[in-house]
Enzyme design. Sequence first.
Site, PDB file in Angstrom:
ATOM      1  N   SER A  11      47.733  70.861  53.503  1.00  0.00           N
ATOM      2  CA  SER A  11      48.245  70.339  54.772  1.00  0.00           C
ATOM      3  C   SER A  11      49.754  70.484  54.751  1.00  0.00           C
ATOM      4  O   SER A  11      50.364  70.582  53.675  1.00  0.00           O
ATOM      5  CB  SER A  11      47.817  68.885  54.972  1.00  0.00           C
ATOM      6  OG  SER A  11      48.092  68.111  53.830  1.00  0.00           O
ATOM      7  N   GLU A  13      53.558  69.208  56.510  1.00  0.00           N
ATOM      8  CA  GLU A  13      54.244  68.162  57.273  1.00  0.00           C
ATOM      9  C   GLU A  13      55.494  68.719  57.955  1.00  0.00           C
ATOM     10  O   GLU A  13      56.240  69.491  57.357  1.00  0.00           O
ATOM     11  CB  GLU A  13      54.622  67.036  56.298  1.00  0.00           C
ATOM     12  CG  GLU A  13      55.326  65.877  56.959  1.00  0.00           C
ATOM     13  CD  GLU A  13      55.536  64.719  55.998  1.00  0.00           C
ATOM     14  OE1 GLU A  13      54.559  64.314  55.319  1.00  0.00           O
ATOM     15  OE2 GLU A  13      56.674  64.243  55.904  1.00  0.00           O
ATOM     16  N   THR A  44      56.251  63.615  61.351  1.00  0.00           N
ATOM     17  CA  THR A  44      56.839  62.323  60.961  1.00  0.00           C
ATOM     18  C   THR A  44      57.302  61.520  62.178  1.00  0.00           C
ATOM     19  O   THR A  44      57.377  62.028  63.306  1.00  0.00           O
ATOM     20  CB  THR A  44      58.021  62.508  59.982  1.00  0.00           C
ATOM     21  OG1 THR A  44      59.029  63.264  60.655  1.00  0.00           O
ATOM     22  CG2 THR A  44      57.591  63.213  58.714  1.00  0.00           C
ATOM     23  N   ASP A 104      60.743  52.295  57.081  1.00  0.00           N
ATOM     24  CA  ASP A 104      61.971  51.590  56.672  1.00  0.00           C
ATOM     25  C   ASP A 104      62.818  51.425  57.913  1.00  0.00           C
ATOM     26  O   ASP A 104      63.087  52.402  58.607  1.00  0.00           O
ATOM     27  CB  ASP A 104      62.755  52.432  55.646  1.00  0.00           C
ATOM     28  CG  ASP A 104      61.999  52.566  54.351  1.00  0.00           C
ATOM     29  OD1 ASP A 104      61.616  51.530  53.784  1.00  0.00           O
ATOM     30  OD2 ASP A 104      61.784  53.714  53.915  1.00  0.00           O
ATOM     31  N   TYR A 140      52.766  56.240  45.707  1.00  0.00           N
ATOM     32  CA  TYR A 140      54.020  56.460  44.962  1.00  0.00           C
ATOM     33  C   TYR A 140      53.736  56.551  43.459  1.00  0.00           C
ATOM     34  O   TYR A 140      53.801  55.548  42.758  1.00  0.00           O
ATOM     35  CB  TYR A 140      55.016  55.316  45.265  1.00  0.00           C
ATOM     36  CG  TYR A 140      55.313  55.229  46.740  1.00  0.00           C
ATOM     37  CD1 TYR A 140      56.357  55.954  47.301  1.00  0.00           C
ATOM     38  CD2 TYR A 140      54.492  54.488  47.585  1.00  0.00           C
ATOM     39  CE1 TYR A 140      56.581  55.927  48.669  1.00  0.00           C
ATOM     40  CE2 TYR A 140      54.712  54.466  48.963  1.00  0.00           C
ATOM     41  CZ  TYR A 140      55.755  55.186  49.484  1.00  0.00           C
ATOM     42  OH  TYR A 140      55.979  55.175  50.836  1.00  0.00           O
ATOM     43  N   HIS A 144      57.118  52.760  44.245  1.00  0.00           N
ATOM     44  CA  HIS A 144      57.946  52.617  45.446  1.00  0.00           C
ATOM     45  C   HIS A 144      59.273  51.947  45.054  1.00  0.00           C
ATOM     46  O   HIS A 144      59.280  51.005  44.259  1.00  0.00           O
ATOM     47  CB  HIS A 144      57.198  51.768  46.488  1.00  0.00           C
ATOM     48  CG  HIS A 144      57.932  51.640  47.779  1.00  0.00           C
ATOM     49  ND1 HIS A 144      58.767  50.585  48.057  1.00  0.00           N
ATOM     50  CD2 HIS A 144      57.986  52.471  48.853  1.00  0.00           C
ATOM     51  CE1 HIS A 144      59.285  50.761  49.269  1.00  0.00           C
ATOM     52  NE2 HIS A 144      58.830  51.890  49.773  1.00  0.00           N
ATOM     53  N   PHE A 211      68.179  62.778  48.816  1.00  0.00           N
ATOM     54  CA  PHE A 211      66.905  62.279  49.306  1.00  0.00           C
ATOM     55  C   PHE A 211      66.113  61.618  48.168  1.00  0.00           C
ATOM     56  O   PHE A 211      65.482  60.569  48.370  1.00  0.00           O
ATOM     57  CB  PHE A 211      66.141  63.467  49.902  1.00  0.00           C
ATOM     58  CG  PHE A 211      65.055  63.077  50.835  1.00  0.00           C
ATOM     59  CD1 PHE A 211      65.304  62.178  51.872  1.00  0.00           C
ATOM     60  CD2 PHE A 211      63.775  63.591  50.691  1.00  0.00           C
ATOM     61  CE1 PHE A 211      64.283  61.793  52.738  1.00  0.00           C
ATOM     62  CE2 PHE A 211      62.754  63.224  51.547  1.00  0.00           C
ATOM     63  CZ  PHE A 211      63.007  62.326  52.566  1.00  0.00           C
ATOM     64  N   HIS A 261      49.713  68.558  49.831  1.00  0.00           N
ATOM     65  CA  HIS A 261      50.359  68.311  51.134  1.00  0.00           C
ATOM     66  C   HIS A 261      51.823  68.736  50.989  1.00  0.00           C
ATOM     67  O   HIS A 261      52.552  68.179  50.166  1.00  0.00           O
ATOM     68  CB  HIS A 261      50.270  66.821  51.471  1.00  0.00           C
ATOM     69  CG  HIS A 261      50.949  66.431  52.744  1.00  0.00           C
ATOM     70  ND1 HIS A 261      50.367  66.552  53.989  1.00  0.00           N
ATOM     71  CD2 HIS A 261      52.184  65.907  52.975  1.00  0.00           C
ATOM     72  CE1 HIS A 261      51.189  66.118  54.922  1.00  0.00           C
ATOM     73  NE2 HIS A 261      52.311  65.727  54.348  1.00  0.00           N
TER      74      HIS A 261
HETATM   75  P1  FAD Z   1      53.820  49.819  52.032  1.00  0.00           P
HETATM   76  O1  FAD Z   1      52.552  50.379  51.527  1.00  0.00           O
HETATM   77  O2  FAD Z   1      53.752  48.658  52.945  1.00  0.00           O
HETATM   78  O3  FAD Z   1      54.707  49.431  50.746  1.00  0.00           O
HETATM   79  C1  FAD Z   1      56.086  49.104  50.879  1.00  0.00           C
HETATM   80  C2  FAD Z   1      56.509  48.189  49.742  1.00  0.00           C
HETATM   81  O4  FAD Z   1      55.907  46.900  49.910  1.00  0.00           O
HETATM   82  C3  FAD Z   1      56.073  48.655  48.346  1.00  0.00           C
HETATM   83  O5  FAD Z   1      57.076  48.299  47.450  1.00  0.00           O
HETATM   84  C4  FAD Z   1      54.781  47.864  48.075  1.00  0.00           C
HETATM   85  O6  FAD Z   1      54.575  47.652  46.691  1.00  0.00           O
HETATM   86  C5  FAD Z   1      55.057  46.567  48.811  1.00  0.00           C
HETATM   87  N1  FAD Z   1      53.836  46.002  49.427  1.00  0.00           N
HETATM   88  C6  FAD Z   1      52.868  46.677  50.085  1.00  0.00           C
HETATM   89  N2  FAD Z   1      51.936  45.827  50.563  1.00  0.00           N
HETATM   90  C7  FAD Z   1      52.324  44.587  50.200  1.00  0.00           C
HETATM   91  C8  FAD Z   1      51.772  43.288  50.429  1.00  0.00           C
HETATM   92  N3  FAD Z   1      50.640  43.119  51.131  1.00  0.00           N
HETATM   93  N4  FAD Z   1      52.451  42.209  49.930  1.00  0.00           N
HETATM   94  C9  FAD Z   1      53.630  42.380  49.233  1.00  0.00           C
HETATM   95  N5  FAD Z   1      54.178  43.589  48.994  1.00  0.00           N
HETATM   96  C10 FAD Z   1      53.537  44.681  49.480  1.00  0.00           C
HETATM   97  N6  FAD Z   1      58.870  56.986  56.698  1.00  0.00           N
HETATM   98  C11 FAD Z   1      59.119  57.055  58.019  1.00  0.00           C
HETATM   99  O7  FAD Z   1      59.963  56.294  58.520  1.00  0.00           O
HETATM  100  N7  FAD Z   1      58.488  57.951  58.838  1.00  0.00           N
HETATM  101  C12 FAD Z   1      57.528  58.785  58.363  1.00  0.00           C
HETATM  102  O8  FAD Z   1      56.970  59.562  59.119  1.00  0.00           O
HETATM  103  C13 FAD Z   1      57.213  58.725  56.969  1.00  0.00           C
HETATM  104  N8  FAD Z   1      56.248  59.504  56.436  1.00  0.00           N
HETATM  105  C14 FAD Z   1      55.916  59.382  55.112  1.00  0.00           C
HETATM  106  C15 FAD Z   1      54.858  60.149  54.606  1.00  0.00           C
HETATM  107  C16 FAD Z   1      54.496  60.055  53.257  1.00  0.00           C
HETATM  108  C17 FAD Z   1      53.324  60.862  52.755  1.00  0.00           C
HETATM  109  C18 FAD Z   1      55.219  59.187  52.395  1.00  0.00           C
HETATM  110  C19 FAD Z   1      54.870  59.100  50.933  1.00  0.00           C
HETATM  111  C20 FAD Z   1      56.263  58.421  52.893  1.00  0.00           C
HETATM  112  C21 FAD Z   1      56.612  58.489  54.256  1.00  0.00           C
HETATM  113  N9  FAD Z   1      57.627  57.716  54.810  1.00  0.00           N
HETATM  114  C22 FAD Z   1      57.920  57.792  56.156  1.00  0.00           C
HETATM  115  C23 FAD Z   1      58.402  56.795  53.963  1.00  0.00           C
HETATM  116  C24 FAD Z   1      57.816  55.364  53.979  1.00  0.00           C
HETATM  117  O9  FAD Z   1      57.872  54.842  55.289  1.00  0.00           O
HETATM  118  C25 FAD Z   1      58.666  54.511  53.040  1.00  0.00           C
HETATM  119  O10 FAD Z   1      58.470  54.911  51.716  1.00  0.00           O
HETATM  120  C26 FAD Z   1      58.498  53.004  53.193  1.00  0.00           C
HETATM  121  O11 FAD Z   1      59.516  52.370  52.396  1.00  0.00           O
HETATM  122  C27 FAD Z   1      57.183  52.443  52.692  1.00  0.00           C
HETATM  123  O12 FAD Z   1      56.156  52.725  53.512  1.00  0.00           O
HETATM  124  P2  FAD Z   1      54.647  52.486  53.003  1.00  0.00           P
HETATM  125  O13 FAD Z   1      53.745  52.753  54.119  1.00  0.00           O
HETATM  126  O14 FAD Z   1      54.404  53.151  51.714  1.00  0.00           O
HETATM  127  O15 FAD Z   1      54.733  50.868  52.745  1.00  0.00           O
END
Ligand code: FAD
Length: 280
Positions: A11, A13, A44, A104, A140, A144, A211, A261
């Site tokens: 895939s 991106e 994204t 973020d 991650y 993360h 990055f 990916h």
């Molecule tokens: P989460 O899974 O919510 O995790 C974030 C943090 O919170 C982690 O440290 C985790 O350990 C902690 N956590 C998770 N759940 C809980 C809980 N229930 N209680 C307490 N702590 C918790 N960013 C963008 O802005 N736009 C994009 O399009 C984008 N695409 C991405 C695509 C991929 C494949 C990847 C790997 C990253 C992408 N990102 C994107 C970056 C991502 O948004 C950031 O890394 C962000 O900081 C975390 O998002 P997440 O969905 O992994 O968060």
Amino acid sequence: MSAQEHPLGISFEFFPPNTEAGREKLMHVRDALAGRQPRFFSVTYGAGGSTQHRTLDTVRQVRQSGISTAPHLSCVGSEKAQLRDLLAQYREEGIDSLVALRGDLPSGMGGVGELRYANELVEFIREETGDHFEIAVAAYPECHPQAPDFERDLENFARKMKAGANLAITQYFFTADAYFHFAERAQALGVEAPIVPGIMPITNYTKLARFSDACGAEIPRWIRKQLEAYGDDSASIAAFGEEVISELSQRLLEGGAPGLHFYTLNQAEPTLKVLDNLCG
Ligand code: FAD
């Protein structure tokens, strides 16, 4: 076995371009990559909805290739009502896959929103739309950057998968063992869905270093030192990057990764070269 023949295949991106020239270029990139029969493209999304319209516009254009295209969707800074509207719009457009993220917030931008973590977003999407969407989430292997420690990050990841995700795509990394360790530990916690490695082709050291610092991806010292030694010699950086990423991809597939990916950064050539180097 080639990357395309793997269960989840490949895939690609993209990010939403912000100029007309960028849009035109992306359509050429899309066509060049479509020839490799990807399982899907993804586009994204800016946290807080900052690129919401550009994401949808780009998805519409990319989908004209006939290849399934998944918008990324982040919950940070958004209210449930906004997300509900967006999900409804995606359904109306015939979109059936998403990459669901927390995202973020850009500094100084509003409140966190109603959903704090990606597991809550996945739950929300399932509550609102049942099984309509195939949902991918982020993983991650090197932890993360905001996680208190590896174990808690892994537990949070497993919670997110169990909330209803169909697959995970990893942050990029350059050490295959980090991926294998993470995948094994996640499976031990009951994660059965595929975890697809995210692959970042190396083309520009300065951008990559900046990055990687921000997203917590480690550039091994031997790679960093070699890239530094090339200075402004972009041809040597590209050739070395191609070799490193091709070997990494090969090792991942041989070790059982269910697909790849590619973070294309809206460029076709570096990704195509890696695919050409993979066996099969
Ligand atoms: P989460 O899974 O919510 O995790 C974030 C943090 O919170 C982690 O440290 C985790 O350990 C902690 N956590 C998770 N759940 C809980 C809980 N229930 N209680 C307490 N702590 C918790 N960013 C963008 O802005 N736009 C994009 O399009 C984008 N695409 C991405 C695509 C991929 C494949 C990847 C790997 C990253 C992408 N990102 C994107 C970056 C991502 O948004 C950031 O890394 C962000 O900081 C975390 O998002 P997440 O969905 O992994 O968060």
